[in-house]
Design an enzyme around this catalytic site. Structure first.
Site, PDB file in Angstrom:
ATOM      1  N   GLU A 163      -5.348  -5.525  10.302  1.00 41.14           N
ATOM      2  CA  GLU A 163      -4.357  -4.485  10.568  1.00 41.14           C
ATOM      3  C   GLU A 163      -4.699  -3.791  11.890  1.00 41.14           C
ATOM      4  O   GLU A 163      -5.536  -2.877  11.919  1.00 41.14           O
ATOM      5  CB  GLU A 163      -4.376  -3.439   9.454  1.00 41.14           C
ATOM      6  CG  GLU A 163      -4.092  -4.008   8.078  1.00 41.14           C
ATOM      7  CD  GLU A 163      -3.542  -2.927   7.160  1.00 41.14           C
ATOM      8  OE1 GLU A 163      -2.413  -3.080   6.715  1.00 41.14           O
ATOM      9  OE2 GLU A 163      -4.248  -1.933   6.918  1.00 41.14           O
ATOM     10  N   HIS A 217      -9.438   0.813   4.524  1.00 44.34           N
ATOM     11  CA  HIS A 217      -8.166   1.019   5.225  1.00 44.34           C
ATOM     12  C   HIS A 217      -8.400   1.931   6.427  1.00 44.34           C
ATOM     13  O   HIS A 217      -9.218   2.852   6.375  1.00 44.34           O
ATOM     14  CB  HIS A 217      -7.131   1.636   4.270  1.00 44.34           C
ATOM     15  CG  HIS A 217      -5.755   1.634   4.860  1.00 44.34           C
ATOM     16  ND1 HIS A 217      -5.329   2.603   5.728  1.00 44.34           N
ATOM     17  CD2 HIS A 217      -4.726   0.761   4.730  1.00 44.34           C
ATOM     18  CE1 HIS A 217      -4.086   2.328   6.103  1.00 44.34           C
ATOM     19  NE2 HIS A 217      -3.696   1.218   5.512  1.00 44.34           N
ATOM     20  N   ASN A 230       0.857  -1.186   0.000  1.00 45.79           N
ATOM     21  CA  ASN A 230       0.000   0.000   0.000  1.00 45.79           C
ATOM     22  C   ASN A 230       0.896   1.240   0.000  1.00 45.79           C
ATOM     23  O   ASN A 230       1.522   1.547   1.007  1.00 45.79           O
ATOM     24  CB  ASN A 230      -0.894  -0.009   1.247  1.00 45.79           C
ATOM     25  CG  ASN A 230      -1.695   1.270   1.368  1.00 45.79           C
ATOM     26  OD1 ASN A 230      -1.879   1.991   0.387  1.00 45.79           O
ATOM     27  ND2 ASN A 230      -2.178   1.565   2.567  1.00 45.79           N
ATOM     28  N   TRP A 231       0.920   1.913  -1.137  1.00 47.93           N
ATOM     29  CA  TRP A 231       1.818   3.072  -1.257  1.00 47.93           C
ATOM     30  C   TRP A 231       1.234   4.346  -0.655  1.00 47.93           C
ATOM     31  O   TRP A 231       1.897   5.378  -0.646  1.00 47.93           O
ATOM     32  CB  TRP A 231       2.156   3.308  -2.733  1.00 47.93           C
ATOM     33  CG  TRP A 231       3.083   2.269  -3.304  1.00 47.93           C
ATOM     34  CD1 TRP A 231       3.675   1.229  -2.639  1.00 47.93           C
ATOM     35  CD2 TRP A 231       3.539   2.182  -4.662  1.00 47.93           C
ATOM     36  NE1 TRP A 231       4.466   0.504  -3.490  1.00 47.93           N
ATOM     37  CE2 TRP A 231       4.399   1.062  -4.746  1.00 47.93           C
ATOM     38  CE3 TRP A 231       3.293   2.935  -5.814  1.00 47.93           C
ATOM     39  CZ2 TRP A 231       5.019   0.698  -5.945  1.00 47.93           C
ATOM     40  CZ3 TRP A 231       3.914   2.557  -7.004  1.00 47.93           C
ATOM     41  CH2 TRP A 231       4.763   1.459  -7.062  1.00 47.93           C
ATOM     42  N   LYS A 232      -0.012   4.307  -0.212  1.00 49.63           N
ATOM     43  CA  LYS A 232      -0.650   5.496   0.380  1.00 49.63           C
ATOM     44  C   LYS A 232      -0.479   6.677  -0.579  1.00 49.63           C
ATOM     45  O   LYS A 232      -0.551   6.494  -1.785  1.00 49.63           O
ATOM     46  CB  LYS A 232      -0.068   5.778   1.764  1.00 49.63           C
ATOM     47  CG  LYS A 232       0.000   4.519   2.630  1.00 49.63           C
ATOM     48  CD  LYS A 232       0.301   4.799   4.064  1.00 49.63           C
ATOM     49  CE  LYS A 232       0.547   3.484   4.788  1.00 49.63           C
ATOM     50  NZ  LYS A 232       0.224   3.511   6.189  1.00 49.63           N
ATOM     51  N   GLY A 270       2.862  -1.303   4.226  1.00 55.42           N
ATOM     52  CA  GLY A 270       2.831   0.118   3.898  1.00 55.42           C
ATOM     53  C   GLY A 270       4.230   0.637   3.625  1.00 55.42           C
ATOM     54  O   GLY A 270       4.777   0.478   2.532  1.00 55.42           O
ATOM     55  N   GLY A 271       4.827   1.247   4.639  1.00 58.73           N
ATOM     56  CA  GLY A 271       6.122   1.925   4.477  1.00 58.73           C
ATOM     57  C   GLY A 271       7.178   1.090   3.760  1.00 58.73           C
ATOM     58  O   GLY A 271       7.872   1.591   2.856  1.00 58.73           O
ATOM     59  N   SER A 280       3.323  -2.376  10.129  1.00 60.99           N
ATOM     60  CA  SER A 280       4.780  -2.277  10.268  1.00 60.99           C
ATOM     61  C   SER A 280       5.516  -3.570   9.905  1.00 60.99           C
ATOM     62  O   SER A 280       6.495  -3.949  10.556  1.00 60.99           O
ATOM     63  CB  SER A 280       5.154  -1.812  11.680  1.00 60.99           C
ATOM     64  OG  SER A 280       4.605  -0.529  11.941  1.00 60.99           O
ATOM     65  N   GLY A 323       2.124   2.065  10.605  1.00 59.94           N
ATOM     66  CA  GLY A 323       3.002   3.219  10.475  1.00 59.94           C
ATOM     67  C   GLY A 323       3.660   3.633  11.777  1.00 59.94           C
ATOM     68  O   GLY A 323       4.233   4.717  11.881  1.00 59.94           O
ATOM     69  N   GLU A 357      -6.834   4.351   7.575  1.00 53.74           N
ATOM     70  CA  GLU A 357      -6.667   5.798   7.319  1.00 53.74           C
ATOM     71  C   GLU A 357      -7.921   6.370   6.655  1.00 53.74           C
ATOM     72  O   GLU A 357      -8.276   7.521   6.885  1.00 53.74           O
ATOM     73  CB  GLU A 357      -5.401   6.032   6.481  1.00 53.74           C
ATOM     74  CG  GLU A 357      -4.145   5.801   7.325  1.00 53.74           C
ATOM     75  CD  GLU A 357      -2.920   5.357   6.554  1.00 53.74           C
ATOM     76  OE1 GLU A 357      -2.896   5.454   5.313  1.00 53.74           O
ATOM     77  OE2 GLU A 357      -1.970   4.886   7.217  1.00 53.74           O
TER      78      GLU A 357
HETATM   79  C1  PEP Z   1      -0.745  -0.068   5.740  1.00 51.15           C
HETATM   80  O1  PEP Z   1      -0.698   1.036   5.222  1.00 51.15           O
HETATM   81  O2  PEP Z   1      -1.688  -0.826   5.508  1.00 51.15           O
HETATM   82  C2  PEP Z   1       0.329  -0.461   6.661  1.00 51.15           C
HETATM   83  C3  PEP Z   1       0.264  -1.630   7.254  1.00 51.15           C
HETATM   84  O3  PEP Z   1       1.347   0.440   6.832  1.00 51.15           O
HETATM   85  P1  PEP Z   1       2.772   0.156   7.572  1.00 51.15           P
HETATM   86  O4  PEP Z   1       3.314  -1.138   7.008  1.00 51.15           O
HETATM   87  O5  PEP Z   1       3.619   1.340   7.217  1.00 51.15           O
HETATM   88  O6  PEP Z   1       2.488   0.034   9.029  1.00 51.15           O
END
Ligand code: PEP
Length: 228
Positions: free
Chosen positions: A150, A84, A6-8, A207-208, A186, A156, A86
């Site tokens: 999640e 998601h 997930n590049w957000k 994500g990151g 994460s 994040g 966010e």
């Molecule tokens: C996500 O955006 O779904 C996520 C899990 O982010 P991160 O891996 O950065 O925690």
């Protein structure tokens, strides 16, 4: 095993093409990226398997800022994330809108990753299973549906669920809905092995660490090794 990145709100078209040039998925793993809407075409044209980060529940209409399933399919997009945290936290997404988005996307032939997970205070109050039950109860089983568990406190933040916490939550989700369940929160090359080794962890939503082709590639290679 499915590993989704997930590049957000990161990477325009040029950065998307550069990522694709530097990334290759190993055998035995399905690697998917979820770029911002404006970079979907570049990602598809670069040969990546692509999901959108959201999708609307109508085919077209007066819904400023939204994108529909037929529009995504026309571009060659394979699926979409819905719900998601966010989106739930900052953009008023509710269980009801998540359910509508998921149902319409699946009916339109997209695959769907529906995101669920508890807040930190909900976990502390022992309400994790209540929250998951509420979030899952609006989803209908479908062969193209995947759930991403999640825990919001792990997204994040650099904090991850322990492998035991992830396994417990995944087994609970599967007792409610018989679909593959990805872990998100994460995930990095350093912790991917212990999380992906859990019996009910069917992949990851990253994500990151998905922004860098090397770290995303490492996670994919770990996944391939575990399931080979
Ligand atoms: C996500 O955006 O779904 C996520 C899990 O982010 P991160 O891996 O950065 O925690």
């Amino acid at each position: 095993m499915l590993i989704a990145g997930n590049w957000k709100m990161f990477k325009g078209s040029a950065e998307t093409r550069a990522f694709a040039a530097a990334f290759s998925a190993p055998e035995g793993v399905e690697a998917v990226v979820c770029p911002p809407f404006v970079s979907l075409a570049a990602a598809v044209e670069s040969g990546l398997t692509v999901f959108a980060q959201n999708v609307h529940w109508e085919d077209e209409g007066a819904y400023t800022g939204e994108v529909s399933a037929p529009m995504l399919r026309e571009l060659g997009v394979a699926g979409a994330l819905v719900g998601h945290s966010e989106r739930r936290q900052y953009f008023g997404e509710s269980d009801e809108t998540v359910a509508r988005r998921a149902a319409h996307a699946l009916a339109a032939g997209l695959r769907v990753i529906a995101c669920v997970g508890e807040l930190e205070e909900e976990r502390e109050l022992g309400r994790t299973e209540d929250v998951l039950t509420r979030q899952i109860s609006v989803l209908q089983p479908h062969p193209a549906l995947v759930v991403a568990y999640e825990p919001v406190w792990a997204i994040g933040t650099g904090r991850t669920a322990t492998p035991e916490q992830a396994q417990e939550a995944h087994a609970f989700v599967k007792s409610l809905l018989d679909v593959p369940v990805l872990y998100g929160g994460s995930v990095k090359p350093e912790n991917a092995e212990e999380l992906l080794s859990q019996p009910d962890v069917d992949g990851a939503l990253v994500g990151g660490a998905s922004l860098d082709p090397d770290s995303f590639g490492s996670i994919c290679r770990i996944a391939a090794r575990i399931r080979s």
